[in-house]
Design an enzyme around this catalytic site. Structure first.
Site, PDB file in Angstrom:
ATOM      1  N   CYS A  89      33.650 -19.137  -0.479  1.00 40.49           N
ATOM      2  CA  CYS A  89      32.920 -18.080  -1.120  1.00 40.49           C
ATOM      3  C   CYS A  89      33.125 -18.994  -2.877  1.00 40.49           C
ATOM      4  O   CYS A  89      31.714 -18.712  -3.670  1.00 40.49           O
ATOM      5  CB  CYS A  89      33.638 -16.857  -1.324  1.00 40.49           C
ATOM      6  N   GLY A 122      33.271 -10.191   0.955  1.00 41.90           N
ATOM      7  CA  GLY A 122      31.923 -10.623   1.929  1.00 41.90           C
ATOM      8  C   GLY A 122      30.668 -10.538   1.018  1.00 41.90           C
ATOM      9  O   GLY A 122      30.668 -10.844   0.007  1.00 41.90           O
ATOM     10  N   SER A 123      29.605 -10.244   1.874  1.00 38.85           N
ATOM     11  CA  SER A 123      28.257 -10.408   1.098  1.00 38.85           C
ATOM     12  C   SER A 123      27.783  -9.260   0.129  1.00 38.85           C
ATOM     13  O   SER A 123      28.689  -8.030   0.239  1.00 38.85           O
ATOM     14  CB  SER A 123      27.242 -10.533   2.193  1.00 38.85           C
ATOM     15  N   GLU A 153      34.929  -8.409  -3.729  1.00 35.30           N
ATOM     16  CA  GLU A 153      34.938  -9.835  -3.907  1.00 35.30           C
ATOM     17  C   GLU A 153      33.484 -10.404  -3.152  1.00 35.30           C
ATOM     18  O   GLU A 153      33.736 -10.292  -1.875  1.00 35.30           O
ATOM     19  CB  GLU A 153      36.334 -10.686  -3.760  1.00 35.30           C
ATOM     20  N   GLY A 173      28.655  -5.109   0.049  1.00 32.62           N
ATOM     21  CA  GLY A 173      29.376  -4.647  -1.063  1.00 32.62           C
ATOM     22  C   GLY A 173      28.702  -3.546  -1.643  1.00 32.62           C
ATOM     23  O   GLY A 173      29.256  -2.344  -1.881  1.00 32.62           O
ATOM     24  N   GLU A 201      22.874 -17.776  -2.223  1.00 29.33           N
ATOM     25  CA  GLU A 201      23.924 -18.473  -1.566  1.00 29.33           C
ATOM     26  C   GLU A 201      24.078 -18.686  -0.293  1.00 29.33           C
ATOM     27  O   GLU A 201      23.369 -17.772   0.561  1.00 29.33           O
ATOM     28  CB  GLU A 201      25.284 -17.433  -1.652  1.00 29.33           C
ATOM     29  N   LYS A 204      39.687  -3.847   9.089  1.00 30.85           N
ATOM     30  CA  LYS A 204      38.446  -4.279   9.980  1.00 30.85           C
ATOM     31  C   LYS A 204      38.023  -5.829   9.897  1.00 30.85           C
ATOM     32  O   LYS A 204      37.485  -6.047   8.846  1.00 30.85           O
ATOM     33  CB  LYS A 204      37.224  -3.320   9.354  1.00 30.85           C
TER      34      LYS A 204
END
Length: 495
Positions: free
Chosen positions: A300, A242-243, A265, A247, A399, A189
């Site tokens: 990241c 991703g965020s 991650e 997650g 972040e 995806k």
């Protein structure tokens, strides 16, 4: 390296409407819906992708499961998988110019970085796991003489891969390559704002000889296709970068479905710590500027919190400001530029919101903090530095994922450790010191998956990448990444 002439030719390439890649071919989404692809370079649409839905995810998963059960890939000799993946890597390298420019048009990363970090890195990753997979052995247990204990390593089955928009090829390869090498079938995806290179990657995999159904790509909105992949009862694992909020949802989807494995991650708020005895303050300043401002801070592991010891604070800030002012921001397809575009207008607005909040909370704006090059129609932002940042400020805790740096002073090593560890994240970090003992103490004391010493970034495929705390778990890169995609099976045989 790619030439400017090649870039200008590829910039004009017509892309057109892109379908889903399922069972070895491009197909329309169920219902025929599509999404425009808008370039952050100039704010103009230049292609479209299929707007997949849950039914399309189901089609892709069924194709992957069928291919897995057929066994032409999952039960093939590792040497065969190695041969196909090696050819795959060669094709990615052959098409590196095309892939790099396509990706930059999609997400705005400066071409100098994108060329190495995307197609060339992806090719290297695919080749690395191709070379590794026929060197992974099972085990014989130390049993009594009348028993034979064998430990087999088998592929998991169907692996779902969800990747972010900043480096879709590089990060995609970190997950796709070891999963394929281990014999799994994969459903990817891609990010809806940066899907084009992963669609092309799937076509190249097919050209290399990957059997139909082994690698599928379903584009569409994350809230629809990502959720469907996470909830699917026939997906054995999800590998995600991703965020944090997404997650967490994937963990929930696992609990609500078939307890599939989820490897995360997530974000970071990485400390970059400069001690007074850093071996070269000018070099540290240049590397630190690149460590937060390249790719418009959309990395990241970006060193977004700079901690400088008071004894060299003023001198270092002078060097940092000079290094920052030398960075040229502009058209990411111009090799003369050091920094490209922010990935989207939405991300740019988010970045500017952090700037406004930092100012309200009392941080001092040293440079930047503005949108620039508005006449282009694209999304560009000046590299931004704040000082007098306090630990309770939003800029120190959350972040940004943009070119915004927060600077803090520290006096002692103990204070540096306390500041470094005072966020919920623990992805990356750096320490600049000429003292070997200080370096070793800091490596042990900092709660992060990666600690750089006298550098920032550059770790290659041979070492793992991943975080601690709310930066997630489950390492990408290195031989350790293979472990995520292999199942252990015990055979206990009475002799």
């Amino acid at each position: 390296m790619i030439s400017q002439n090649a870039i200008e030719t590829l910039r004009k390439t017509e892309i057109g409407a892109q379908g889903l890649f399922i069972d070895g071919v491009q197909v329309e989404a169920t219902g025929g819906a599509s999404l425009p692809v808008t370039s952050p370079i100039d704010g103009r649409p230049f292609a479209s992708i299929a707007d997949g839905n849950a039914a399309d995810i189901d089609r892709a998963v069924k194709s992957a499961r069928k291919a897995f059960e057929k066994g032409s890939w999952s039960r093939a000799a590792p040497a065969f998988r190695k041969k196909v993946l090696t050819k795959f890597a060669e094709l990615v390298e052959k098409h590196a110019d095309e892939l790099a420019v396509l990706g930059v048009r999609d997400n705005g990363t400066e071409i100098g970085m994108a060329y190495k970090a995307e197609p060339l890195s992806a090719a290297g990753t695919i080749r690395y796991y191709a070379e590794a997979i026929d060197k992974v052995y099972g085990e014989i247990a130390p049993t009594a003489e009348n028993v034979l204990g064998l430990i087999h390593k088998e592929p998991l089955g169907v692996v779902g891969v969800i990747v972010p928009w900043n480096f879709p090829l590089m990060i995609g390869a970190w997950k796709i390559a070891p999963a394929l090498a281990a014999g799994n079938c994969v459903v990817v995806k891609p990010p809806e704002i940066a899907s084009l290179t992963l669609l092309r990657l799937a076509e190249l995999a097919s050209e290399a000889g990957l059997p139909a159904g082994v690698l599928n790509v379903v584009t569409g909105l994350g809230a629809v296709t990502g959720e469907a992949l996470g909830l699917h009862m026939d997906v054995d694992a999800i590998a995600f970068t991703g965020s944090g909020p997404v997650g967490r949802r994937l963990l929930e989807y696992s609990a609500r479905s078939n307890l599939k494995r989820v490897f995360l991650e997530l974000g970071g708020k990485s400390p970059n710590i400069v001690f007074a005895d850093a071996p070269d303050l000018k070099q540290a300043a240049v590397v630190s500027a690149n460590g937060i401002f390249r790719n418009s801070g959309q990395v990241c592991v970006a060193g977004s919190r700079l901690l400088v010891q008071s004894a060299v604070y003023d001198r270092f800030m002078d060097e940092l400001l000079q290094a920052t002012m030398r960075l040229k921001v502009g058209d990411p397809l111009d090799l003369a530029n050091d920094v490209g575009a922010v990935s989207s207008a939405e991300q740019l607005d988010k970045n500017l919101g952090f700037v406004a909040r930092a100012t309200e909370e009392g941080a001092r704006l040293v440079t930047g903090g503005q949108r620039m090059l508005t006449e282009t129609g694209g999304s560009y932002m000046t590299p931004t530095i704040f000082e007098n940042v306090m630990q309770d400020m939003q800029l120190a805790r959350e972040e940004v994922f943009g070119p915004v740096l927060g600077v803090m002073r520290f006096e002692t090593e103990e204070e540096a450790v306390r500041l470094a560890n005072s966020t919920v994240y623990g992805l990356a970090s750096a320490v600049w010191t000429a003292n070997l003992s200080t370096a070793h103490r800091m490596v042990r004391a900092i709660n992060a998956g990666v600690v750089h010493v006298n550098t920032y970034g550059g770790a290659d495929i041979t070492v793992p990448l991943g975080g601690v705390k709310q930066s997630g778990f489950g390492r990408d890169k290195s031989l350790h990444a293979l472990e995520k995609y292999l199942e252990l099976k015990t055979a206990w045989i009475a002799l």
